[in-house]
Design an enzyme around this catalytic site. Structure first.
Site, PDB file in Angstrom:
ATOM      1  N   HIS A   1       4.869   0.060  -0.587  1.00 19.33           N
ATOM      2  CA  HIS A   1       5.652  -0.764   0.326  1.00 19.33           C
ATOM      3  C   HIS A   1       4.717  -1.825   0.877  1.00 19.33           C
ATOM      4  O   HIS A   1       3.498  -1.689   0.787  1.00 19.33           O
ATOM      5  CB  HIS A   1       6.278   0.080   1.456  1.00 19.33           C
ATOM      6  CG  HIS A   1       5.276   0.607   2.419  1.00 19.33           C
ATOM      7  ND1 HIS A   1       4.469   1.696   2.147  1.00 19.33           N
ATOM      8  CD2 HIS A   1       4.926   0.178   3.654  1.00 19.33           C
ATOM      9  CE1 HIS A   1       3.668   1.924   3.178  1.00 19.33           C
ATOM     10  NE2 HIS A   1       3.923   1.020   4.108  1.00 19.33           N
TER      11      HIS A   1
ATOM     12  N   ASP B   1      -4.878 -10.664  -0.027  1.00 15.51           N
ATOM     13  CA  ASP B   1      -3.562 -11.299   0.007  1.00 15.51           C
ATOM     14  C   ASP B   1      -2.810 -11.123  -1.310  1.00 15.51           C
ATOM     15  O   ASP B   1      -3.349 -11.393  -2.389  1.00 15.51           O
ATOM     16  CB  ASP B   1      -3.699 -12.778   0.332  1.00 15.51           C
ATOM     17  CG  ASP B   1      -2.362 -13.432   0.656  1.00 15.51           C
ATOM     18  OD1 ASP B   1      -1.463 -12.750   1.198  1.00 15.51           O
ATOM     19  OD2 ASP B   1      -2.221 -14.638   0.368  1.00 15.51           O
ATOM     20  N   HIS B   2      -1.561 -10.679  -1.199  1.00 16.56           N
ATOM     21  CA  HIS B   2      -0.681 -10.426  -2.342  1.00 16.56           C
ATOM     22  C   HIS B   2      -1.295  -9.437  -3.326  1.00 16.56           C
ATOM     23  O   HIS B   2      -1.178  -9.593  -4.544  1.00 16.56           O
ATOM     24  CB  HIS B   2      -0.281 -11.741  -3.038  1.00 16.56           C
ATOM     25  CG  HIS B   2       0.705 -12.511  -2.230  1.00 16.56           C
ATOM     26  ND1 HIS B   2       0.316 -13.377  -1.222  1.00 16.56           N
ATOM     27  CD2 HIS B   2       2.056 -12.525  -2.240  1.00 16.56           C
ATOM     28  CE1 HIS B   2       1.390 -13.910  -0.670  1.00 16.56           C
ATOM     29  NE2 HIS B   2       2.464 -13.397  -1.258  1.00 16.56           N
TER      30      HIS B   2
ATOM     31  N   HIS C   1       3.530  -5.094   3.765  1.00 17.52           N
ATOM     32  CA  HIS C   1       3.466  -5.585   5.146  1.00 17.52           C
ATOM     33  C   HIS C   1       3.041  -7.043   5.140  1.00 17.52           C
ATOM     34  O   HIS C   1       2.322  -7.498   4.254  1.00 17.52           O
ATOM     35  CB  HIS C   1       2.447  -4.791   5.972  1.00 17.52           C
ATOM     36  CG  HIS C   1       2.839  -3.381   6.215  1.00 17.52           C
ATOM     37  ND1 HIS C   1       3.767  -3.012   7.173  1.00 17.52           N
ATOM     38  CD2 HIS C   1       2.432  -2.231   5.630  1.00 17.52           C
ATOM     39  CE1 HIS C   1       3.901  -1.699   7.169  1.00 17.52           C
ATOM     40  NE2 HIS C   1       3.113  -1.193   6.230  1.00 17.52           N
TER      41      HIS C   1
ATOM     42  N   GLU D   1      -0.098  -4.705  11.800  1.00 15.37           N
ATOM     43  CA  GLU D   1       0.631  -4.265  10.620  1.00 15.37           C
ATOM     44  C   GLU D   1       2.101  -4.664  10.748  1.00 15.37           C
ATOM     45  O   GLU D   1       2.754  -4.999   9.761  1.00 15.37           O
ATOM     46  CB  GLU D   1       0.493  -2.752  10.456  1.00 15.37           C
ATOM     47  CG  GLU D   1       1.071  -2.230   9.166  1.00 15.37           C
ATOM     48  CD  GLU D   1       0.771  -0.773   8.959  1.00 15.37           C
ATOM     49  OE1 GLU D   1       0.128  -0.446   7.960  1.00 15.37           O
ATOM     50  OE2 GLU D   1       1.186   0.047   9.809  1.00 15.37           O
TER      51      GLU D   1
ATOM     52  N   HIS E   1       0.840  -1.192   0.000  1.00 13.54           N
ATOM     53  CA  HIS E   1       0.000   0.000   0.000  1.00 13.54           C
ATOM     54  C   HIS E   1       0.876   1.244   0.000  1.00 13.54           C
ATOM     55  O   HIS E   1       2.084   1.187   0.197  1.00 13.54           O
ATOM     56  CB  HIS E   1      -0.982   0.004   1.168  1.00 13.54           C
ATOM     57  CG  HIS E   1      -0.361   0.189   2.524  1.00 13.54           C
ATOM     58  ND1 HIS E   1      -1.061   0.641   3.610  1.00 13.54           N
ATOM     59  CD2 HIS E   1       0.899  -0.022   2.984  1.00 13.54           C
ATOM     60  CE1 HIS E   1      -0.270   0.698   4.662  1.00 13.54           C
ATOM     61  NE2 HIS E   1       0.923   0.296   4.307  1.00 13.54           N
TER      62      HIS E   1
ATOM     63  N   CYS F   1       6.021   5.515   4.415  1.00 19.17           N
ATOM     64  CA  CYS F   1       4.753   4.920   3.979  1.00 19.17           C
ATOM     65  C   CYS F   1       4.159   5.641   2.770  1.00 19.17           C
ATOM     66  O   CYS F   1       3.183   5.182   2.190  1.00 19.17           O
ATOM     67  CB  CYS F   1       3.752   4.913   5.127  1.00 19.17           C
ATOM     68  SG  CYS F   1       4.269   3.869   6.500  1.00 19.17           S
TER      69      CYS F   1
END
Length: 142
Positions: A47, A87-88, A49, A132, A22, A41
């Site tokens: 980037h 996810d991903h 998480h 996070e 994100h 961020c």
């Protein structure tokens, strides 16, 4: 749900994991202000998480099953409605809920809650805990 077996509510928690990228950015601000407020961020190339998600379901145990809710049901719902969607993925680009909503951990937890609350029996309460990082997490709702 059949009759209540326990007069006190019980919580069951399902833990899941997803990876997502994100960028925290406010389009109404200057690049300088975004960088000052969001720091790393705000990377224009995003980037990622490794999120840890806990979904807590709170309710009364059923007298026939002993369950608040079957963990297989929780697992299937989370996979179908959250993991398959998040996810991903790049949250900013791939998840419609974040088209106009900054994907902060707080907002991600709120979106997850809003999705799941539509899938769970209304007699049950839902709480979301989203890590996070190992040191930073949010809870929604309080």
């Amino acid at each position: 749900m059949t009759s209540i077996g326990n007069k006190r509510k019980t919580a069951i928690v399902r833990r899941e994991h997803f990876n997502a990228a994100h960028r925290l950015h406010n389009a109404h601000w200057s690049d300088e202000k975004n960088q000052r407020i969001f720091g790393k961020c705000n990377n224009p190339n995003y980037h990622g998480h490794n999120y840890e998600l806990e979904v807590k379901i709170i309710g009364y145990c059923d007298t026939e099953t002993g369950y608040v809710i079957d963990t297989k049901i929780i697992s299937d719902i989370i996979k179908k409605y959250i993991l398959n969607r998040f996810d991903h993925k790049n949250l900013n680009l791939d998840v419609p809920e974040f088209a106009n909503l900054n994907p902060t951990a707080e907002n991600i937890a709120m979106v997850i809650y809003n999705i799941l609350v539509e899938q769970i029996d209304s007699e049950l309460e839902i709480k979301i805990i989203l890590y996070e990082t190992p040191r930073n997490y949010v809870e929604y709702p309080l």
